[in-house]
Design a protein around this motif. Structure first.
Motif, PDB file in Angstrom:
ATOM      1  N   VAL A  72     -38.081  22.188   2.067  1.00  0.00           N
ATOM      2  CA  VAL A  72     -37.578  21.134   2.946  1.00  0.00           C
ATOM      3  C   VAL A  72     -36.148  20.757   2.565  1.00  0.00           C
ATOM      4  O   VAL A  72     -35.841  20.569   1.386  1.00  0.00           O
ATOM      5  CB  VAL A  72     -38.479  19.878   2.858  1.00  0.00           C
ATOM      6  N   SER A  73     -35.275  20.635   3.546  1.00  0.00           N
ATOM      7  CA  SER A  73     -33.910  20.138   3.322  1.00  0.00           C
ATOM      8  C   SER A  73     -33.819  18.709   3.811  1.00  0.00           C
ATOM      9  O   SER A  73     -34.549  18.315   4.717  1.00  0.00           O
ATOM     10  CB  SER A  73     -32.892  20.953   4.126  1.00  0.00           C
ATOM     11  N   MET A  74     -32.901  17.966   3.216  1.00  0.00           N
ATOM     12  CA  MET A  74     -32.676  16.621   3.740  1.00  0.00           C
ATOM     13  C   MET A  74     -31.176  16.372   3.855  1.00  0.00           C
ATOM     14  O   MET A  74     -30.428  16.619   2.915  1.00  0.00           O
ATOM     15  CB  MET A  74     -33.310  15.578   2.837  1.00  0.00           C
ATOM     16  N   VAL A  75     -30.744  15.869   4.996  1.00  0.00           N
ATOM     17  CA  VAL A  75     -29.331  15.562   5.206  1.00  0.00           C
ATOM     18  C   VAL A  75     -29.206  14.156   5.768  1.00  0.00           C
ATOM     19  O   VAL A  75     -29.905  13.796   6.707  1.00  0.00           O
ATOM     20  CB  VAL A  75     -28.678  16.561   6.199  1.00  0.00           C
ATOM     21  N   HIS A  76     -28.349  13.358   5.175  1.00  0.00           N
ATOM     22  CA  HIS A  76     -28.119  12.017   5.706  1.00  0.00           C
ATOM     23  C   HIS A  76     -26.693  11.576   5.407  1.00  0.00           C
ATOM     24  O   HIS A  76     -25.968  12.246   4.656  1.00  0.00           O
ATOM     25  CB  HIS A  76     -29.127  11.020   5.143  1.00  0.00           C
ATOM     26  N   GLY A  77     -26.344  10.450   5.973  1.00  0.00           N
ATOM     27  CA  GLY A  77     -24.959  10.006   5.939  1.00  0.00           C
ATOM     28  C   GLY A  77     -24.413   9.678   4.557  1.00  0.00           C
ATOM     29  O   GLY A  77     -23.203   9.618   4.366  1.00  0.00           O
ATOM     30  N   GLN A  96     -43.312  16.240   2.713  1.00  0.00           N
ATOM     31  CA  GLN A  96     -43.530  17.123   1.575  1.00  0.00           C
ATOM     32  C   GLN A  96     -44.994  17.192   1.155  1.00  0.00           C
ATOM     33  O   GLN A  96     -45.469  18.210   0.690  1.00  0.00           O
ATOM     34  CB  GLN A  96     -42.643  16.712   0.405  1.00  0.00           C
ATOM     35  N   SER A  97     -45.712  16.072   1.335  1.00  0.00           N
ATOM     36  CA  SER A  97     -47.113  16.119   0.943  1.00  0.00           C
ATOM     37  C   SER A  97     -47.898  17.000   1.912  1.00  0.00           C
ATOM     38  O   SER A  97     -48.888  17.606   1.548  1.00  0.00           O
ATOM     39  CB  SER A  97     -47.700  14.705   0.869  1.00  0.00           C
ATOM     40  N   TYR A  98     -47.450  17.054   3.129  1.00  0.00           N
ATOM     41  CA  TYR A  98     -48.157  17.896   4.104  1.00  0.00           C
ATOM     42  C   TYR A  98     -47.701  19.356   4.034  1.00  0.00           C
ATOM     43  O   TYR A  98     -48.431  20.267   4.340  1.00  0.00           O
ATOM     44  CB  TYR A  98     -47.927  17.336   5.516  1.00  0.00           C
ATOM     45  N   PHE A  99     -46.436  19.517   3.638  1.00  0.00           N
ATOM     46  CA  PHE A  99     -45.884  20.871   3.535  1.00  0.00           C
ATOM     47  C   PHE A  99     -45.475  21.143   2.083  1.00  0.00           C
ATOM     48  O   PHE A  99     -44.300  21.038   1.740  1.00  0.00           O
ATOM     49  CB  PHE A  99     -44.667  21.020   4.461  1.00  0.00           C
ATOM     50  N   PRO A 100     -46.442  21.454   1.228  1.00  0.00           N
ATOM     51  CA  PRO A 100     -46.160  21.521  -0.207  1.00  0.00           C
ATOM     52  C   PRO A 100     -45.280  22.719  -0.575  1.00  0.00           C
ATOM     53  O   PRO A 100     -45.315  23.765   0.060  1.00  0.00           O
ATOM     54  CB  PRO A 100     -47.559  21.671  -0.820  1.00  0.00           C
ATOM     55  N   ARG A 101     -44.467  22.488  -1.625  1.00  0.00           N
ATOM     56  CA  ARG A 101     -43.729  23.587  -2.233  1.00  0.00           C
ATOM     57  C   ARG A 101     -44.700  24.438  -3.044  1.00  0.00           C
ATOM     58  O   ARG A 101     -45.729  23.917  -3.482  1.00  0.00           O
ATOM     59  CB  ARG A 101     -42.646  23.003  -3.151  1.00  0.00           C
ATOM     60  N   MET A 143     -27.188  22.177   4.923  1.00  0.00           N
ATOM     61  CA  MET A 143     -27.154  22.792   6.253  1.00  0.00           C
ATOM     62  C   MET A 143     -27.160  24.309   6.130  1.00  0.00           C
ATOM     63  O   MET A 143     -27.827  25.015   6.880  1.00  0.00           O
ATOM     64  CB  MET A 143     -25.898  22.366   7.023  1.00  0.00           C
ATOM     65  N   GLN A 144     -26.380  24.783   5.184  1.00  0.00           N
ATOM     66  CA  GLN A 144     -26.251  26.226   5.005  1.00  0.00           C
ATOM     67  C   GLN A 144     -27.595  26.847   4.611  1.00  0.00           C
ATOM     68  O   GLN A 144     -27.991  27.876   5.144  1.00  0.00           O
ATOM     69  CB  GLN A 144     -25.168  26.513   3.945  1.00  0.00           C
ATOM     70  N   ARG A 145     -28.295  26.170   3.702  1.00  0.00           N
ATOM     71  CA  ARG A 145     -29.604  26.673   3.284  1.00  0.00           C
ATOM     72  C   ARG A 145     -30.554  26.761   4.472  1.00  0.00           C
ATOM     73  O   ARG A 145     -31.301  27.723   4.619  1.00  0.00           O
ATOM     74  CB  ARG A 145     -30.221  25.738   2.226  1.00  0.00           C
ATOM     75  N   PHE A 146     -30.492  25.741   5.314  1.00  0.00           N
ATOM     76  CA  PHE A 146     -31.370  25.724   6.483  1.00  0.00           C
ATOM     77  C   PHE A 146     -30.969  26.843   7.444  1.00  0.00           C
ATOM     78  O   PHE A 146     -31.795  27.568   7.978  1.00  0.00           O
ATOM     79  CB  PHE A 146     -31.284  24.355   7.159  1.00  0.00           C
ATOM     80  N   LYS A 147     -29.674  26.969   7.634  1.00  0.00           N
ATOM     81  CA  LYS A 147     -29.159  27.977   8.547  1.00  0.00           C
ATOM     82  C   LYS A 147     -29.555  29.377   8.110  1.00  0.00           C
ATOM     83  O   LYS A 147     -29.879  30.233   8.928  1.00  0.00           O
ATOM     84  CB  LYS A 147     -27.631  27.872   8.584  1.00  0.00           C
ATOM     85  N   GLU A 148     -29.523  29.587   6.800  1.00  0.00           N
ATOM     86  CA  GLU A 148     -29.870  30.910   6.283  1.00  0.00           C
ATOM     87  C   GLU A 148     -31.373  31.121   6.210  1.00  0.00           C
ATOM     88  O   GLU A 148     -31.840  32.160   5.748  1.00  0.00           O
ATOM     89  CB  GLU A 148     -29.259  31.092   4.881  1.00  0.00           C
ATOM     90  N   GLY A 149     -32.131  30.125   6.638  1.00  0.00           N
ATOM     91  CA  GLY A 149     -33.586  30.284   6.659  1.00  0.00           C
ATOM     92  C   GLY A 149     -34.233  30.071   5.308  1.00  0.00           C
ATOM     93  O   GLY A 149     -35.416  30.364   5.136  1.00  0.00           O
ATOM     94  N   LYS A 150     -33.469  29.554   4.332  1.00  0.00           N
ATOM     95  CA  LYS A 150     -34.051  29.344   3.008  1.00  0.00           C
ATOM     96  C   LYS A 150     -34.948  28.113   2.995  1.00  0.00           C
ATOM     97  O   LYS A 150     -35.823  27.992   2.141  1.00  0.00           O
ATOM     98  CB  LYS A 150     -32.953  29.182   1.959  1.00  0.00           C
TER      99      LYS A 150
END
Ligand code: ADP
Ligand code: MG
Length: 694
Positions: A516-521, A506-511, A532-539
């Motif tokens: 950025v999305s994050m997915v974990h267990g 995030q520091s390298y790719f600022p909002r 996942m959906q946000r990423f899939k839709e290109g958001k």
């Protein structure tokens, strides 16, 4: 004594040791003990001395006396015990961290001991931690040229069952064992000049020579592989002869309409071939049990869909089972899109469906109104009933347990046809052995227009370059995955790694320019699906994730896969991850980030990844580097529980046994001429075969 006699009656055992043998090694009878093979032998003509030790000498046997015992407390209830051991040529320090009390009581000056273990140099001094240790007299008394060394546990050692004690038991045993019956057909024994079962079982403990030890091992490996083959091939033959299957005789309106009006692109030759193979199976009158292997991105989903339409054309329902909710949802959306306007009832049944909705859904499945059901293991809950389930497709089969699959099987009579799909390619040698009773199809062709993913190996100093490259890709409209390994010991720690990674990203790719999305267990299924959906839709542009995205996720616009700590992943996992990109028309990249100096095998894995994208080549390399016992899925299934034989190193024996078993079953499918083999089948522990499962 006879093999079935209880171990407690063997001279030298008694009730308390019998208990330990049962609890630690599952040894209950003398036959069990006979099958507890040593992992190595000590050649008594080869004596080691401390003066001649070298750093790479491996496992050695030394004789001498102890002195200068010392204990150091290393914490509450913990201590470290050291003893000097000398043999007249030098001295070595013995160290214990566990069972110190027992060792302290047992060791006496003036007694000669024999110790066994792996010496190492520590602080300039020879040291051996937790050696096997025995009074020397026992060994002196044995007249065997080779002494067996057995694996023993701490609990065994502290009950007086160290490796020498075990050896005394087996020595007694081979002296009095009777009633060991031959179990291989005589003609096979003759053809391969095998030792008899009796001689082999004695010689593997107490060989007279290395050549005899070798012959014993060969005989026992042969036997092991022979019965493995027999289990699989017998199940296969039996299934072909008995398993009645529904006959899906025609390809009708639904399939044809889809093919003519809906198919978004021409099928590849391999996809066509596989659909043909499945069609043949489903109209043969036998239940289909087919494994479909196809590299990531080869288009298995479409094949599954079209096979399911054939089931529908013949009045049946079909279901598709995926290992995760993300995948099931993704399949569901794909199906909805592809079948749009065809008026086919498709449902998604996963754990997160609201109970009230689930109830209605189940009613529609039971009535037959729903024609296609997609889901996770929620699908196989006992109260999901189908009106007429004709085809079951299982995606990424290694994620499902054997039990779960057998449940599905019982959903319908006659049993539904089964298609199992996997993107974890299994080398041919292994597939024929492990899946001996499954028919196998392979999609060995990627859809046209795909460029192989370019793979690069980078270390930390190059990170700025890597991130710069990601920026270029994102600015050009592409998306990026950054994946962190899961380390099973500590999910909290994993999360910390991931969160630190996220902060760095995030520091390298600022909002707001970059999202950025994050997915974990540790996210709930809904949260995961949302991200996942946000990423899939290109958001979002970057997906930072642990390996939950490993299997099947399809985002064609993603072109870069960065794998952090890539040295921690196995080859097949790396390959799976890489398969997440390169699904669209654009050139895709995979960047393997590792620490600086990698060990031999890690380096070999990275090199393999950089040099090929062919799943089968990678599987072969994986097998070579790890051995088959480790291969994903096989381990879970316990399918390759071989004691002596190795599918890789003993390939000649694998082929020989496969052919022998094939010929025997070919000539005598019911084994009427082979009562011993018949008895084996009746008692086989390998009941859980793929064919029966599915
Ligand atoms: P996998 O075998 O890994 O499950 P998928 O079924 O997810 O692969 O397919 C990967 C991608 O390739 C999907 O986006 C799919 O739409 C596309 N695809 C499948 N078959 C073809 C084809 N014959 N021509 C072009 N694209 C295809
Ligand atoms: Mg898939």
């Amino acid at each position: 004594m006879l093999p079935n006699d209880e171990i407690v009656y063997l001279k030298g055992v008694g009730p308390s040791r019998a208990k330990v043998l049962a609890s630690e090694l599952d040894i209950h009878t003398v036959g069990d003990l006979l099958l507890y093979f040593p992992f190595r032998h000590i050649d008594r003509s080869q004596q080691s001395t401390i003066a001649t030790l070298t750093e790479d000498c491996g496992y050695v046997v030394l004789r001498g006396t102890v002195s200068n015992m010392q204990t150091v407390s290393t914490g509450k209830y913990r201590e470290r015990l050291t003893v000097d051991f000398s043999d007249g040529t030098g001295s070595i320090q013995l160290v214990w961290f566990q069972g110190t009390k027992w060792v302290r009581e047992k060791l006496k000056p003036d007694v000669r001991y024999i110790i066994m273990g792996r010496p190492s140099v520590f602080n300039g001094q020879w040291q051996m931690t937790h050696p096997e240790l025995e009074a020397d007299t026992a060994v002196e008394n044995s007249r065997q040229p080779f002494l067996p060394v057995y694996f023993t546990t701490e609990k065994m050692k502290s009950s007086g069952l160290g490796t020498r004690a075990m050896a005394r038991l087996t020595e007694t045993l081979v002296g009095c064992i009777a009633g060991i019956e031959e179990n291989l057909p005589q003609e096979v024994i003759d053809r391969y000049h095998l030792l008899s079962r009796r001689s082999a079982l004695i010689a593997i403990h107490y060989p007279e020579s290395l050549a005899q030890l070798d012959a014993a091992r060969t005989r026992l490996k042969f036997e092991e592989l022979f019965f493995l083959q027999l289990d699989y091939q017998y199940a296969h033959t039996a299934r072909q002869q008995h398993s009645e299957g529904r006959v899906f005789g025609h390809v009708g309106d639904i399939f044809n309409r889809f093919y003519n009006e809906k198919l978004p692109f021409p099928l590849t030759g391999a996809q066509k071939r596989v659909i043909r193979e499945v069609r043949e199976d489903m109209r043969s009158g036998h239940q289909m049990n087919r494994l479909l292997q196809g590299d990531v991105g080869s288009g298995k989903t479409l094949v599954a869909l079209m096979c399911m339409l054939i089931a529908l054309d013949n009045g049946s329902q079909a279901c598709l089972m995926a290992p995760t909710e993300i995948l099931a949802t993704q399949h569901y959306n794909t199906f909805l899109r592809m079948l749009d306007g065809m008026g086919i009832g498709v449902e998604l049944l996963i754990g997160s469906v609201r109970p009230a909705d689930k109830k209605k859904m189940k009613a529609r499945i039971a009535s037959g109104e729903t024609r296609i059901v997609i889901g996770t293991h929620a699908l196989i809950e006992d109260n999901v009933q189908f009106a007429d389930l004709g085809l079951v497709v299982i995606d990424e089969q290694h994620r499902f347990g054997v039990e779960q699959r057998s449940k599905l099987w019982s959903k319908s009579i006659p049993a539904p046809h089964v298609l199992v799909m996997t993107a974890t390619p299994i080398p041919r040698t292994l597939a024929m052995t492990v899946y001996g009773d499954l028919d196998c199809s392979v999609i060995d062709e990627l859809p046209p227009g795909r460029h192989p993913v370019r793979t690069y190996h980078r270390t930390e100093p190059r990170r700025p370059h890597v991130f710069h490259f990601l920026k270029q890709q994102i600015d050009a409209g592409r998306q990026v995955y950054i994946v962190y390994p899961l380390i099973h010991e500590s999910e909290k720690l994993d999360l910390r790694d991931l969160e630190e990674g996220l902060a760095m990203v995030q520091s390298y790719f600022p909002r707001p320019q970059y999202q950025v999305s994050m997915v974990h267990g540790q996210l709930s299924a809904e949260e995961k699906a949302f991200e996942m959906q946000r990423f899939k839709e290109g958001k979002t542009h970057i997906m930072v994730a642990t390996t939950v995205i490993e299997v099947g996720v399809d985002v064609p616009n993603a072109t870069v896969m960065v794998i952090e700590n890539a040295e921690r992943f196995g080859l097949s996992q790396l390959h799976q991850l890489r398969g997440r990109v390169g699904r669209g028309a654009d050139q895709a990249y995979c960047i393997l980030m590792t620490k600086d100096n990698l060990g031999g095998i890690s380096m070999e894995r990275i090199r393999t990844m950089c040099s090929t994208t062919d799943g089968f080549q990678i599987a072969e390399a994986d097998l070579r580097l790890r051995g088959p016992g480790d291969m994903q899925g096989l381990q879970q299934s316990g399918m390759l529980d071989l004691k002596l034989a190795s599918i890789v190193d003993d390939e000649p024996l694998v082929s020989a046994t496969r052919n022998e078993v094939h010929d025997i079953l070919d000539a005598d499918p019911t084994l009427s001429q082979y009562p011993t083999l018949q008895r084996h089948i009746a008692h086989s522990k390998n009941k859980m075969l793929w064919g029966k499962i599915s």
